[in-house]
Design a protein around this motif. Structure first.
Motif, PDB file in Angstrom:
ATOM      1  N   ASN B 425      -2.169  57.819  21.378  1.00  0.00           N
ATOM      2  CA  ASN B 425      -1.379  56.884  22.222  1.00  0.00           C
ATOM      3  C   ASN B 425      -1.633  56.879  23.728  1.00  0.00           C
ATOM      4  N   GLU B 426      -1.039  56.001  24.418  1.00  0.00           N
ATOM      5  CA  GLU B 426      -1.471  55.792  25.880  1.00  0.00           C
ATOM      6  C   GLU B 426      -1.712  57.216  26.608  1.00  0.00           C
ATOM      7  N   ALA B 427      -0.566  57.993  26.324  1.00  0.00           N
ATOM      8  CA  ALA B 427      -0.278  59.206  27.128  1.00  0.00           C
ATOM      9  C   ALA B 427      -1.392  60.194  26.793  1.00  0.00           C
ATOM     10  N   GLU B 428      -1.758  60.200  25.670  1.00  0.00           N
ATOM     11  CA  GLU B 428      -2.786  61.119  24.945  1.00  0.00           C
ATOM     12  C   GLU B 428      -4.103  60.783  25.520  1.00  0.00           C
ATOM     13  N   VAL B 429      -4.347  59.594  25.642  1.00  0.00           N
ATOM     14  CA  VAL B 429      -5.678  59.002  26.105  1.00  0.00           C
ATOM     15  C   VAL B 429      -5.485  59.256  27.682  1.00  0.00           C
ATOM     16  N   GLU B 430      -4.628  58.957  28.259  1.00  0.00           N
ATOM     17  CA  GLU B 430      -4.540  59.453  29.814  1.00  0.00           C
ATOM     18  C   GLU B 430      -4.830  60.819  30.051  1.00  0.00           C
ATOM     19  N   GLY B 431      -4.405  61.745  29.116  1.00  0.00           N
ATOM     20  CA  GLY B 431      -4.672  63.270  29.399  1.00  0.00           C
ATOM     21  C   GLY B 431      -5.944  63.441  28.820  1.00  0.00           C
ATOM     22  N   MET B 432      -6.498  62.933  28.018  1.00  0.00           N
ATOM     23  CA  MET B 432      -7.930  63.236  27.628  1.00  0.00           C
ATOM     24  C   MET B 432      -8.977  62.709  28.791  1.00  0.00           C
ATOM     25  N   LYS B 433      -8.560  61.634  29.282  1.00  0.00           N
ATOM     26  CA  LYS B 433      -9.296  60.952  30.361  1.00  0.00           C
ATOM     27  C   LYS B 433      -9.258  62.045  31.597  1.00  0.00           C
TER      28      LYS B 433
END
Lengths: 718, 718
Positions: B425-433
């Motif tokens: 999800n977006e938050a996970e992607v944000e955290g990965m980035k």
């Protein structure tokens, strides 16, 4: 010529994803990503030529036949308002006859050999329904008549079917399959009849399973084809063309050696005999050719190879003294075509273990073998002896199908000729190369001529253009026939992947749009298949962009190098990725196998976006390289060469394996005008220039005058 | 980090071709080209860290553990000449004990959750055999003891095993599998024991089938692990680390929503409950993290989600007030870890239909459910009622395995969390980035430092280099752990794909050869995994050529655009074809899934040259892009970035489908010195320059001083 899948609507493409001879696209027992899988289908779609109409056998060259077929879908295929009511009425009377007594009858397009091109006398579905398209299945019940065909033929079928028929648009949402429909419309426990010669054993078993859900029984009516019965006297005679010896110069390997190979395979698999029913396999094994059907140099026959004997089942009249001598030398006996079943019975009674390729061998043969075996077991059982213990168990490693074969002496496995035929020997490669150069010369003359005609605004239809191409080819040494019906599509017609122009409906070829020409020929020494797309005026930037993307895919596949054991589908992405980058794609495979002076479509290899065919590309195989792009109602683009798989010499050999690549067989210029140079890398530009150098070098010696000038002009470096 | 297949000998790679969570490489029922298929194996190879030796739980950060493991394979794993005779003797006494009474016992590497990294107390095979490699299976009979491992570990196993053990070199010709060996060495009709917690249900069934050929019985000894019994008091305690809440800021979706999703899946599949046993799935579903094992932020537990309830089976002591509150809010109850079996019994007795992923759920759980169901059916049968009619039939469409599940209320299907977890999800992607940028800053500092050290000829071992890298990472916000043991390989060591340096045996990092560094970290918000290969001196033309070919593959995959529904394996060839062109290749997959602040290896997707995993790449998935080349005894090259699958906006959308591409997550320079510019196309050069521009833009704000200078220098355009 695009492979069959190319010619199907996307949903139907699943049925033919592996080409005619590929493995059935079975459901893989993988647990993830199942939505990707398509339902298993074993139905083989064959490309039935349209019915000729005058009741004559197809002894004519296919060029001639095509002309006649172009004329009209006339008498033999009933036109709307014609005699079709009578046909259905007659058929229904037969259904009710006490010795038949069935509730439904299925009439497929196939002949008894799963052939791509079939003789007129076998075009039963076309005769019965009036629908002359190449793919379709008719089902008749006591009060209903339905015809299934795919998206290519919806319009044509609407036109050709009478109001007695319901058109089933296969692939459209909510449209049932034939068996689903039978389960729907028939009350439980009905009898569904088929001619078991016209279904492969696998297809018949699948059908049997599907209709058993409604407790219907599949009734194999092998002694009487109901359509033939109503066709009666007007049914064309089976073809009776002479066969000929395919000289060792072209065949490369003599018949005794080929039979030895088959026998070594028999021994390895613990079998005593194999039945070969695919016509190209019979022709290849016996170094014989015929002309019973258009486009393919084959003849109706079966072959049984045993430990110590070999028997060709063929109409005696087709066999000249020459051919007889040739067969005798190889120890091949002759029996009548119709004797196949009794010989299979004989083998069963002798306790032979029989190798059967159940994906192609028809259900009549397999079932006769099975029932004979059972009778034999019973008989021997009574005599206190045991046989049949050697019978093959269903074994995935041998490619056995899910057949209950514990009770019969059979091995169900792909035919031993399939791979052997696909891997060409030196003589076959030589013949393919040589015929491709003559074909290239004919094409250069043709393109030179056509360019001139269009320049001078001579009105020419797509059909006339195809006929002229045939004339140029006919002048070449060793020309025999076209290898398929020419696809000559101008403008929007080019976007119809399976387009076949007819004199009545076709367009003129002009200079305002792209012209796609996909054609091929049968020569004494080889088979060709080539597509070029050209513009005689000023292409739009869009057309150039699309053409260049297709060309990049063609180049990427052509230049591929890959380790041995790589299945063709692995390479498919190379032909597509340039298109994908701008959101384009094409709905057909990228490459099919091609026979050497044999069928233009052959397996087992293919290069396709479907992932079911795990056959590795092998040195000596031939494949087409034909990416495309089709813009509906606008234009079509396809660029096709044939390629020979060869070993490449590389500075390294990681893993100790061979690395393979391709050698081009086709040498006809690609129109530079359509190339957007700004999209190409230096190495892609280099590929084009080197290809054109090679075209000039190889083909110019065969040309003179205007054609030579044309070739010079069209092979200039970019 | 290269996917597991990467780390196996070619023949064993079949077992792990899809990564730990991929579909089992089942035999495809295709009839052609069967030689390409490998035998079905469901055995999951997990990467067991070497035993620590002092009996303590693995509550330490894995960095610390690695140091200790580096010390020696000491006390707890018996050294040659140590107490191994006594262990075997004790074990054999147990085999003979009347309440055990078995003829052989199999000790695998697994824990009860098929984890990649496992706690020390579960390293039973290492304890018993003394062999500390990550993959291996021990089998002990009354008079024989054998250990199977693969090519990576032959030398290590020879060193570590005492003379009582026979080393079985898996993958070598003629070496039997464990079950073949059992069928060989035991007389017919023996009892073979396993701890059913340590085998997935599928693996146990496969084993049972295989040994039934010799009429052996598989005996599930679930209340007593024989190795634990002899390990006794010295066995380390199970880990008891505290769990923590993975904040919604990082998780993106709250637990009630995730449980709702699972329940909707239950309803859709007609199930009442599902058992989740994969530790990363439990952690993901409950937005919790732990530190029971090195490298993965997970905790030993099971989860059962029912229609209206959810139960976490975990050691109470691991759950703080915070976590308890978090769980209560989501309606998740706690039960002891050990209560899982009795709860499964309870479900069976209530007639619940249970969803079980039999490829990961251990045989103890599945068998308890099955036997409870049967008992229940009998009981109810006596009471005159019928239940179990809803039981799932083996259905390939649902991914059911070949289990006799007609008699129990179970659906055998891949866990509902698997795909949901893979699509970020977006938050996970944000955290990965975000975590990737901090990781990139640490790496820039590290490479700047290392370059300086080597320039000044400071002697540094591969281990010291890895430790220093850890120091740089530890300084970054939110750092938790490494995500796997760093692969730090100089020169010839770089060619060992699974290389793990030890302080005693490792090389120094110098300027005469290539240095390959594959490492990753766990941050509070994401998981990283990156490989770079550099040369601190003058690379040879050969090294540059190979590096550039690998880079071309990396670029080709990075730039791929493809229609939705494309399985990862379709893209694999893009990463290889540049190498294939000169006869080179690499023996591992190209990409694996990566969890978001979770396991560094996750499924179901992969990008591999094995074609069994048909999972489509989907928007939001993360994959590694890591082609390589390894020249034995010379050098190794790998270039790895993590990529996010995203939708791309294109000028066309053929077929009305979405087109997907990749967005880079990893931003660390690729060493220009190793690039042979003459091999690159302008667009490839452009890719490198644009990547380095982006690296500079994103990472320079996080750096200063020498590191900033280093980054500037290393992101200059070519």
């Amino acid at each position: 010529m695009a492979i069959e899948a190319a010619r199907l609507s996307p949903s139907l493409a699943a049925a033919a994803i592996l080409g005619r001879r590929g493995a059935p696209p079975a459901a893989l027992p993988l647990r993830r990503a199942l939505p990707l899988l398509l339902p298993p289908r074993r139905r083989r779609l064959c490309f039935l030529a349209a019915a000729g109409g005058d009741g004559r056998a197809v002894a004519l060259p296919s060029s001639e036949l095509r002309k006649r077929r172009g004329g009209a879908s006339s008498s033999s295929s009933a036109a709307p308002g014609g005699g079709e009511d009578e046909k259905l009425r007659s058929l229904r009377r037969l259904l009710a006859r006490p010795d038949v007594a069935i509730d439904a009858y299925i009439v497929p397009s196939q002949d008894a050999h799963q052939s791509e091109f079939i003789a007129e006398c076998f075009m039963r579905r076309a005769y019965l329904t009036g629908f002359t398209g190449s793919a379709g299945t008719a089902v008749v019940t006591k009060d209903k008549a339905a015809l299934w065909t795919d998206g290519r033929y919806f319009l044509q079928a609407e036109k050709e079917l009478s109001h007695d028929w319901t058109l089933m648009r296969s692939g459209n949402q909510g449209v049932p399959t034939t068996s689903e429909w039978l389960n729907e419309v028939l009350p439980s426990g009905c009898r569904v009849g088929i001619d078991p010669f016209l279904f492969s054993f696998d297809a018949a078993e699948e059908l049997k399973d599907a209709i058993s859900e409604k407790n219907h029984e599949l009734v194999l009516i092998k002694d009487l084809n109901l359509v033939d019965e109503i066709w009666g006297e007007s049914r064309p005679e089976p073809p009776k063309e002479q066969t000929r010896v395919h000289g060792i110069k072209y065949a490369g390997v003599d018949v005794p050696s080929k039979l030895s190979f088959v026998r070594s395979q028999l021994a390895e698999n613990g079998c005593n005999a194999v039945v070969i029913s695919l016509l190209d396999e019979v022709a290849w094994l016996l170094n014989m050719r015929g002309s019973d059907v258009p486009n393919s140099p084959v003849f109706y026959s079966y072959l049984i190879v045993e430990d110590t004997a070999a028997t060709l089942f063929v109409d005696n009249n087709k066999v000249s003294e020459d051919v007889l001598e040739h067969l005798e030398k190889a120890g091949v006996k002759l029996k009548p075509y119709e004797a196949i079943l009794s010989d299979v019975e004989r083998l069963a009674e002798n306790g032979a273990k029989l190798w059967l390729d159940s994906s192609s061998i028809n259900a009549a043969i397999v079932n006769v073998f099975r029932s004979s075996c059972e009778r034999y077991v019973k008989k021997r059982g009574k005599a206190g002896r045991q046989i049949g213990k050697e019978s093959s168990q269903g074994d995935p490693a041998t490619g056995s199908s899910g057949v209950q074969n514990g009770t019969v002496n059979a091995l169900y496995k792909v035919s031993p000729a399939t791979l052997a035929k696909a891997v060409k020997n030196e003589a076959e490669v030589e013949g393919m190369k040589s015929s491709h150069l003559r074909d290239a010369a004919a094409l250069a003359e043709f393109w030179c001529w056509l360019e001139g005609q269009v320049r001078e605004s001579v009105p020419l239809t797509e059909v006339q253009v195809a006929e002229k191409l045939l004339e140029f080819r006919q002048k070449q040494d060793g020309f025999i026939d076209t290898s398929f019906d020419t696809i000559s599509g101008y403008g929007a017609n080019g976007a119809i992947i399976h387009y076949r122009p007819t004199p009545e409906s076709c367009s003129s070829v002009g200079s305002d749009n792209l012209f796609l020409l996909d054609s091929g020929a049968q020569y004494i020494d080889g088979t060709t298949d080539i597509t070029r797309t050209v513009h005689f005026g000023e292409p739009t930037p869009r057309q150039k962009e699309c053409f260049t993307r297709v060309l990049q895919g063609h180049i990427a596949l052509d230049q591929a190098v890959f380790p041995e054991r790589t299945p063709g589908f692995v390479l498919d992405v190379l032909a597509r990725s340039s298109l994908w980058k701008i959101g384009l794609d094409y709905r057909h495979g990228t490459g099919h196998g091609v026979g050497a002076a044999l069928n233009v479509h052959e397996g087992p290899q293919s290069i396709s976006y479907r992932y079911g065919n795990l056959t590795a590309l092998q040195k000596g195989m031939i494949v087409s390289n034909e990416p495309g792009y089709y813009e509906d109602n606008s234009f079509g683009i396809r660029i096709e060469n044939l390629l020979l798989v060869k070993e490449v010499n590389l500075p390294n050999s990681f893993g100790g394996v061979s690395y393979l690549g391709f050698e081009k067989l086709t040498f006809v210029p690609i129109q530079s005008k359509l190339v957007d140079l700004s999209l190409l890398s230096p190495s892609e530009i280099n590929w084009i220039n080197e290809y054109h150098d090679e075209v000039w070098e190889k083909v110019s010696p065969l040309l003179s005058g205007h054609s030579l000038d044309w070739l010079r002009k069209n092979t200039r470096p970019l």
